[in-house]
Design an enzyme around this catalytic site. Structure first.
Site, mmCIF file in Angstrom:
data_model
loop_
_atom_site.group_PDB
_atom_site.id
_atom_site.type_symbol
_atom_site.label_atom_id
_atom_site.label_comp_id
_atom_site.label_asym_id
_atom_site.label_seq_id
_atom_site.Cartn_x
_atom_site.Cartn_y
_atom_site.Cartn_z
ATOM 1 C CE LYS A 31 40.769 83.052 52.346
ATOM 2 N NZ LYS A 31 40.028 81.895 52.899
ATOM 3 C CG ASP A 73 45.798 79.880 49.296
ATOM 4 O OD1 ASP A 73 45.866 78.741 49.810
ATOM 5 O OD2 ASP A 73 44.783 80.305 48.704
ATOM 6 C CG ASP A 79 37.653 82.134 50.472
ATOM 7 O OD1 ASP A 79 38.788 82.141 49.939
ATOM 8 O OD2 ASP A 79 37.464 82.177 51.698
ATOM 9 C CD GLU A 105 41.310 80.303 46.390
ATOM 10 O OE1 GLU A 105 40.269 80.326 47.054
ATOM 11 O OE2 GLU A 105 42.418 79.988 46.872
ATOM 12 C CG ASP A 155 42.285 82.659 48.975
ATOM 13 O OD1 ASP A 155 41.431 83.387 48.423
ATOM 14 O OD2 ASP A 155 42.026 81.562 49.519
ATOM 15 N NE ARG A 169 36.929 73.863 46.481
ATOM 16 C CZ ARG A 169 36.206 73.539 47.543
ATOM 17 N NH1 ARG A 169 35.040 72.923 47.402
ATOM 18 N NH2 ARG A 169 36.649 73.820 48.755
ATOM 19 C CE LYS A 229 44.720 77.569 46.881
ATOM 20 N NZ LYS A 229 43.725 77.442 47.967
HETATM 21 N N1 BES Z 1 43.253 78.906 50.897
HETATM 22 C C1 BES Z 1 42.005 78.633 51.514
HETATM 23 C C2 BES Z 1 42.092 77.502 52.525
HETATM 24 C C3 BES Z 1 42.704 77.845 53.852
HETATM 25 C C4 BES Z 1 42.034 78.630 54.759
HETATM 26 C C5 BES Z 1 43.913 77.314 54.206
HETATM 27 C C6 BES Z 1 42.593 78.906 55.994
HETATM 28 C C7 BES Z 1 44.466 77.565 55.441
HETATM 29 C C8 BES Z 1 43.815 78.367 56.329
HETATM 30 C C9 BES Z 1 40.974 78.228 50.463
HETATM 31 O O1 BES Z 1 41.103 78.853 49.247
HETATM 32 C C10 BES Z 1 39.650 78.604 51.005
HETATM 33 O O2 BES Z 1 39.413 79.762 51.177
HETATM 34 N N2 BES Z 1 38.809 77.611 51.263
HETATM 35 C C11 BES Z 1 37.522 77.841 51.812
HETATM 36 C C12 BES Z 1 36.568 76.918 51.124
HETATM 37 C C13 BES Z 1 35.137 77.189 51.438
HETATM 38 C C14 BES Z 1 34.709 78.521 50.866
HETATM 39 C C15 BES Z 1 34.290 76.066 50.875
HETATM 40 C C16 BES Z 1 37.585 77.552 53.311
HETATM 41 O O3 BES Z 1 38.279 76.618 53.718
HETATM 42 O O4 BES Z 1 36.980 78.303 54.058
HETATM 43 ZN ZN ZN Z 2 42.978 79.491 48.770
HETATM 44 MN MN MN Z 3 40.053 80.711 49.212
#
Ligand code: BES
Ligand code: ZN
Ligand code: MN
Length: 503
Positions: free
Chosen positions: A285, A296, A355, A357, A278, A359, A273
């Site tokens: 966020k 990210d 968010d 994104e 992000d 996947r 990835k």
């Molecule tokens: N890059 C983030 C995941 C992440 C968040 C990694 C905080 C490390 C610390 C990912 O893109 C994301 O934002 N995931 C969301 C998914 C949710 C919207 C289903 C998450 O984990 O909040």
């Molecule tokens: Zn992310």
């Molecule tokens: Mn995200």
């Protein structure tokens, strides 16, 4: 930093520093006894007077001991005899290199893989000596690593340049390749850390592409190609392209093909990835710690680090790195919650949260990976905050559609002390991704967020053996120690070394 291994007499080492162990309770390992004897029992005296307790990870630096050729002697506390486990071994090695780093010594001779230390550290897949060598090399590299390249006055580079693992008996021939493998892994981690720490305004998708092209230039065995947005359009990567819509930076799809074996041998594909920032997109966020979303792209960085490591080692197997790289930003053109896109696989996706994104870019990269006729595909992603809640900062989350592959990855993680923990990919979770309007939605709700993210990916990986590593909790550290860790380069490199037939 150079590493070597050789047999030698402790008091005769012409080195900046000789490092020997001391057990808690006063027992001395054989090398320390020899040194003590040559120094007219200076060490025994110190221990008897209570200057060195031998407590694990304690250190004591001594200068110009009579009868000793080395300029310094560093005593390292090993704890109680027989009580050394993997965790304390790593702590001791870190303490040793922190202490060495505080001296002007350019060379060091370590008597740490002989008696006691090293024997107890054996795992089911690795001798204790090999395990200690790997961890010592990683600890040395960690100490030498600098993250201040963008300060107007960067700090001094580390002085320690030459590290010798010295042994009383002839070292086993099998340890030399372990040393080379550990050094290459450490170099790969260094690359991954450097890229991870770079800010989003420097490390853009184009920057990642340039670094991948540079890897191809540096290693004849690597061929890098970069696809542009118009190419992705032609391939039908509607999911990947939906993520980059809000960004001014063009997305890149980077592939690195490493040929170390017969062309006919199916490759192992690593998909990383590469979200260079992000923000969450329209599902923005919160502000606190949002800067950490520059990390990210640590999955992508681990792919580049691992590709570099295997090229440096000349591993006899074929490996392909695939990196979907883009930014996730809000704008008037950005993808909105509720939008429906068509992935390269033909499956449609309702984007309920922009968010989620990672996947969305990975699914198209995973579909694309099938074109390499892979033996195995492993994706690596800072995918879910929920993974940090589940496993903290110790283990990466592991999923696989084949148990044998999962076991091999878990074992490689133990060997390299870069551990993962398997989570279930059961069908029971799949309905959480049902959508009224598209083939699936991109989120499954709060419950089991790491698992539903993996379930989403599993819908694009049915045609090959596949594993997914969620490194959200392990790729970087927050707070005072903020910085990329270089994980899971050790796990991945060890897995590939094992697959190439070397232990
Ligand atoms: N890059 C983030 C995941 C992440 C968040 C990694 C905080 C490390 C610390 C990912 O893109 C994301 O934002 N995931 C969301 C998914 C949710 C919207 C289903 C998450 O984990 O909040
Ligand atoms: Zn992310
Ligand atoms: Mn995200």
């Amino acid at each position: 930093m150079e590493f070597s291994i050789k047999q030698g007499i402790p008091d005769k080492q012409r080195s900046g520093c000789v490092v020997v162990g001391v057990y808690e309770g006063g027992k001395l390992p054989a090398a320390t006894q020899l040194l003590d004897k040559a120094a007219k029992h200076a060490i025994k005296d110190l221990v008897a007077r209570g200057d060195m307790s031998g407590k694990s990870a304690s250190t004591l630096l001594l200068h110009k001991l009579p009868g000793i050729a080395a300029e310094r002697v560093l005593l390292a506390g090993l704890g109680k005899p027989g009580e050394l486990d993997n965790k304390t071994s790593v702590e001791i090695l870190r303490a040793v290199f922190t202490a060495l780093n505080g001296t002007p010594a350019k060379t060091a001779a370590l008597y740490l893989i002989d008696e006691g230390f090293g024997k107890d550290a054996a795992t089911s897949t690795s001798s204790g000596q090999a395990w200690i060598i790997r961890q010592a090399v990683f600890a040395a590299a960690e100490q030498a690593f600098r993250a201040d390249g963008l300060k107007s006055k960067p700090g001094k580079a580390a002085t320690l340049k030459n590290i010798t693992f010295t042994t009383l008996d002839k070292p086993a021939a099998a340890l030399k390749p372990v040393l080379d493998q550990a050094a290459a892994t450490a170099h790969g981690m260094e690359l991954a850390k450097t890229l991870g720490n770079l800010p989003g305004n420097v490390c853009t998708p184009a920057y990642l592409a340039a670094r991948a092209l540079a890897l191809g230039k540096a290693h004849k065995s690597i061929k890098t190609t970069v696809l542009e947005e118009k190419d992705m359009q032609k391939l039908g990567m509607g999911s990947l392209l939906s993520v980059t819509r809000g960004s001014e930076q063009p997305a890149k799809l980077i592939t690195l093909e490493y040929h170390g074996a017969d062309k006919k041998q199916k490759p192992i594909v690593l998909v990383g990835k590469g979200i260079t920032f992000d923000s969450g997109g329209i599902s923005l966020k919160p502000g606190a710690e949002m800067d950490e979303m520059k990390y990210d792209m640590c999955g992508a960085a681990s792919v580049l680090g691992t590709m570099q490591a295997i090229a440096e080692l000349g591993l006899k197997l074929n490996v392909v790195g695939v990196i979907p790289a883009c930014e996730n930003l809000p704008s008037g053109r950005a993808t909105k919650p509720g939008d429906i896109v068509t992935s390269m696989s033909g499956q449609t996706i309702e984007i309920l949260n922009t968010d989620a994104e990672g996947r969305l870019i990975l699914c198209d990269a995973l579909t694309y990976s099938a074109k390499f006729n892979p033996d195995t595909v492993i994706d690596i992603a800072t995918l879910t905050g929920a993974c940090v809640i589940a496993l903290g900062h110790v283990a990466s989350g592991l999923f696989s559609n084949e148990d044998k592959l999962a076991k091999e990855l878990l074992a490689a993680g133990e060997q390299a002390h870069d551990r993962a923990w398997q989570l279930p990919l059961w069908e029971d979770y799949q309905p959480l991704l049902d959508s009224n309007f598209a083939d699936m939605q991109n989120i499954g709700g709060r419950a089991g967020g790491t698992i539903t993210a993996a379930c989403f990916l599993s819908r694009f990986t049915k045609d090959y053996r596949w594993a997914h590593l969620d490194i959200a909790g392990t790729a970087w550290k927050s707070g005072k120690e903020k910085g990329a860790t270089g994980r899971p380069v050790p796990l991945l490199t060890q897995y590939l070394i094992n697959r190439a037939g070397g232990k």
